[in-house]
Design a protein around this motif. Structure first.
Motif, PDB file in Angstrom:
ATOM      1  N   ALA A   1       6.432  -3.179   2.818  1.00 12.80           N
ATOM      2  CA  ALA A   1       5.486  -3.638   2.595  1.00 12.80           C
ATOM      3  C   ALA A   1       4.230  -1.997   3.142  1.00 12.80           C
ATOM      4  CB  ALA A   1       4.251  -4.204   2.079  1.00 12.80           C
ATOM      5  N   ARG A   2       5.189  -1.457   4.038  1.00 10.39           N
ATOM      6  CA  ARG A   2       4.593  -1.030   5.528  1.00 10.39           C
ATOM      7  C   ARG A   2       4.856   0.374   5.440  1.00 10.39           C
ATOM      8  NH1 ARG A   2       1.745  -4.484   4.594  1.00 10.39           N
ATOM      9  NH2 ARG A   2       0.721  -4.979   5.677  1.00 10.39           N
ATOM     10  N   HIS A   3       6.133   0.921   4.635  1.00 18.36           N
ATOM     11  CA  HIS A   3       6.283   2.510   4.613  1.00 18.36           C
ATOM     12  C   HIS A   3       6.079   2.850   3.071  1.00 18.36           C
ATOM     13  CE1 HIS A   3       7.688   0.782   8.483  1.00 18.36           C
ATOM     14  NE2 HIS A   3       7.673   2.312   8.850  1.00 18.36           N
TER      15      HIS A   3
ATOM     16  N   ARG B   1      14.517  16.875   0.127  1.00 16.57           N
ATOM     17  CA  ARG B   1      14.352  15.466   1.094  1.00 16.57           C
ATOM     18  C   ARG B   1      13.922  14.221   0.436  1.00 16.57           C
ATOM     19  NH1 ARG B   1       9.775  19.148   4.869  1.00 16.57           N
ATOM     20  NH2 ARG B   1       7.972  17.836   4.127  1.00 16.57           N
ATOM     21  N   ILE B   2      13.340  13.499   1.441  1.00 15.41           N
ATOM     22  CA  ILE B   2      12.148  11.804   1.365  1.00 15.41           C
ATOM     23  C   ILE B   2      11.603  11.690   2.148  1.00 15.41           C
ATOM     24  CG2 ILE B   2      12.952   9.843   0.637  1.00 15.41           C
ATOM     25  CD1 ILE B   2      15.123   9.628  -1.128  1.00 15.41           C
ATOM     26  N   THR B   3      10.342  11.405   2.284  1.00 10.32           N
ATOM     27  CA  THR B   3       9.772  11.219   3.161  1.00 10.32           C
ATOM     28  C   THR B   3       9.494  10.071   3.377  1.00 10.32           C
ATOM     29  OG1 THR B   3       8.805  13.501   3.171  1.00 10.32           O
ATOM     30  CG2 THR B   3       7.194  12.300   4.975  1.00 10.32           C
ATOM     31  N   VAL B   4       9.151   9.260   4.713  1.00 16.63           N
ATOM     32  CA  VAL B   4       9.018   8.270   4.826  1.00 16.63           C
ATOM     33  C   VAL B   4       8.607   7.757   5.597  1.00 16.63           C
ATOM     34  CG1 VAL B   4       9.896   5.651   5.717  1.00 16.63           C
ATOM     35  CG2 VAL B   4      11.669   7.395   4.815  1.00 16.63           C
ATOM     36  N   TRP B   5       6.320   7.805   4.990  1.00 18.09           N
ATOM     37  CA  TRP B   5       5.404   7.501   5.646  1.00 18.09           C
ATOM     38  C   TRP B   5       5.207   5.487   6.726  1.00 18.09           C
ATOM     39  CZ3 TRP B   5       2.560  12.283   6.108  1.00 18.09           C
ATOM     40  CH2 TRP B   5       3.254  12.803   5.491  1.00 18.09           C
ATOM     41  N   SER B   6       4.756   5.806   7.541  1.00 14.61           N
ATOM     42  CA  SER B   6       4.996   4.743   8.386  1.00 14.61           C
ATOM     43  C   SER B   6       3.124   4.459   7.623  1.00 14.61           C
ATOM     44  CB  SER B   6       5.002   4.568   9.903  1.00 14.61           C
ATOM     45  OG  SER B   6       4.821   3.101   9.784  1.00 14.61           O
ATOM     46  N   LEU B   7       2.334   3.019   7.421  1.00 15.35           N
ATOM     47  CA  LEU B   7       0.605   2.690   7.330  1.00 15.35           C
ATOM     48  C   LEU B   7       0.442   2.345   8.602  1.00 15.35           C
ATOM     49  CD1 LEU B   7       0.394   1.631   3.470  1.00 15.35           C
ATOM     50  CD2 LEU B   7       0.332   3.579   4.787  1.00 15.35           C
ATOM     51  N   CYS B   8       1.520   1.895   9.307  1.00 25.99           N
ATOM     52  CA  CYS B   8       0.758   1.653  10.869  1.00 25.99           C
ATOM     53  C   CYS B   8       0.788   2.809  11.389  1.00 25.99           C
ATOM     54  CB  CYS B   8       2.274   0.344  11.142  1.00 25.99           C
ATOM     55  SG  CYS B   8       2.230  -1.232   9.607  1.00 25.99           S
ATOM     56  N   THR B   9       1.898   3.758  12.421  1.00 24.92           N
ATOM     57  CA  THR B   9       1.847   3.672  13.150  1.00 24.92           C
ATOM     58  C   THR B   9       1.669   5.810  12.947  1.00 24.92           C
ATOM     59  OG1 THR B   9       4.526   3.975  13.175  1.00 24.92           O
ATOM     60  CG2 THR B   9       3.451   2.666  14.246  1.00 24.92           C
TER      61      THR B   9
END
Length: 448
Positions: free
Chosen positions: A103-105, A115-123
């Motif tokens: 629940a944070r990406h 491509r697949i982009t992985v976004w971090s909500l924390c960092t």
């Protein structure tokens, strides 16, 4: 059984939060979050465009809204209403967006599956996964959220990459024995990965977590192959639906076929219970003249009930058009009950029929013949109870005790196009074209 009032919704985007405290509904470009118990509006979020996809985070704290036409994703927080997040993929576009199990990406797949982009909500960190394959089901998370399996296409060959979801490091990368991989799906216990070929060849491959090929299964050659796949919740069975109108069951010990379920147009089996929906319109006196009454209201609507039909019985069959792509034939839908005792199937050449199979007896438990094509069916998450809808103002339920047809008492010609159970099994979300209604099931506490 009770029903709520009718609410507006768009694109059938209405989902209950995993903790069942909230109900989120999309209306054009707005998200309405209600209290799941009282249906009072708690939050109202406005997005930048019409919402294409909406999804709850696993901890029920965030709502993801994707706008594919604009290449945008907006995230809203229930605990901190002033916080929000916007992800713009820009000119590279966006075709799908989903939460990671933590629940944070957020995983965004760009147009043409570049491509697949992985976004971090924390960092706010961003990482990229290259070469994702555009196919029926190219990405799947294990049930416990530990691993992600991703289908890839490199140098005209199919590969699988297994990632650890905690830190997104690559656990295993291996080539698959497929010509054109169509989908991947984890077993319920996360120990085995099912990988299947496109419909042009019947081929099912089963891999372990470390990439070892455990088994290969092929039922026949030189004909259209696999159309649908489903694991049982116990991970003991793998059901494979194919274009030859049969379901084959593999067991988890030898990965060999232990049963085959056929869907004939004529049923001769005396053990099969056939429930047939029968419609009756209430008789109305000709001299009944009441002003300002809507004849389409539930008072004068067609009533349905089930009758058991003696065998042999002939089921209605729709012949597919051989000139058109994706022929309407074969097993398109498979679903196991929560206790793995029953399997529900639908054969596209008999669109108004649902078959229920007993996995203990490995035989037919029931056949439900509806008056209209079945739009959707889904099992109660807590008990062997199957709900289905056929695009009219009725809800149909099957259980081992029998069948029942329930009229949805909603005004304005509400027609049920699809449905979703609450994870508790206490309620159902009934979705129409642009409306929704909640159905509250009677529980044992209510009856006492």
């Amino acid at each position: 059984m009770n029903f709520s009032e009718v609410f507006k919704q768009s694109n059938q985007l209405c989902k209950v939060s995993p903790d069942e405290k909230y109900l989120a509904t999309c209306v054009q470009y707005r998200v309405v979050v209600r209290d799941a118990a009282t249906l009072q509006i708690l939050h109202l979020y406005t997005c930048l465009d019409q919402i294409s996809h909406m999804e709850w985070s696993s901890d029920s704290q965030f709502v993801l809204c994707a706008m594919y036409k604009r290449g945008l994703v907006q995230v809203w927080s229930l605990e901190q209403p002033n916080w929000h997040c916007k992800i713009d993929e820009g000119s590279i576009g966006l075709v799908s967006s989903c939460w990671s199990p933590d629940a944070r990406h957020i995983l965004n797949t760009t147009e043409f599956n570049l491509r697949i982009t992985v976004w971090s909500l924390c960092t706010k960190a961003v990482s990229y996964i290259k070469y994702p394959k555009a196919c029926q089901k190219g990405l799947d998370f294990s049930r416990d959220g530990s691993y992600m399996a991703l289908a890839e296409r490199r140098d005209c060959k199919d590969y699988i990459s297994i990632f650890v979801c905690d830190d997104w490091h690559l656990l295993k990368h291996f080539e698959t024995e497929t010509q054109d991989l169509a989908g991947v799906e984890w077993s319920s216990n996360g120990c085995v990965l099912a990988v299947w070929e496109s419909c042009l060849e019947y081929k099912m491959l089963l891999y372990s977590l470390d990439g070892r090929l455990l088994s290969t299964y092929s039922a026949y050659e030189w004909s259209l192959g696999i159309k649908s796949v489903s694991w049982s919740p116990s991970s003991q069975f793998l059901a494979i639906g194919s274009y030859d109108e049969k379901v084959r069951i593999l067991n988890h010990i030898t990965w060999k076929k232990i049963a085959q379920f056929e869907h004939p147009s004529t049923i001769n089996n005396t053990k099969a219970v056939v429930y047939k929906e029968v419609e009756r319109r209430p008789a109305v006196s000709e001299d009944l003249s009441i002003p300002n009454i809507c004849m389409s209201s539930t008072l004068f609507s067609t009533q349905s009930k089930y009758e058991t039909s003696p065998v042999p019985i002939h089921l209605p069959v729709v012949k597919p058009d051989p000139e058109r792509a994706n022929p309407k034939i074969g097993i398109s839908s498979l679903a196991f009950s929560s206790d793995s005792r029953y399997l529900a199937t639908k054969n596209d050449s008999m669109p108004s029929v649902v078959w229920v199979w007993d996995m203990q007896q490995m035989s037919s438990a029931a056949v439900l013949e509806q008056t209209a094509p079945v739009r959707c069916f889904q099992w109660d998450p807590r008990q062997p109870r199957l709900a289905l809808c056929t695009g009219n103002a009725k809800l149909f339920l099957w259980s081992p005790a029998g069948c029942v047809a329930v009229q949805v008492p909603a005004e304005g010609g509400f027609q049920v196009q699809s449905l979703n159970w609450y994870s508790s099994g206490d309620s159902l979300i009934l979705l129409g074209k642009d409306q929704l209604c909640l159905c509250y099931m009677e529980t044992q506490q209510d009856q006492q």
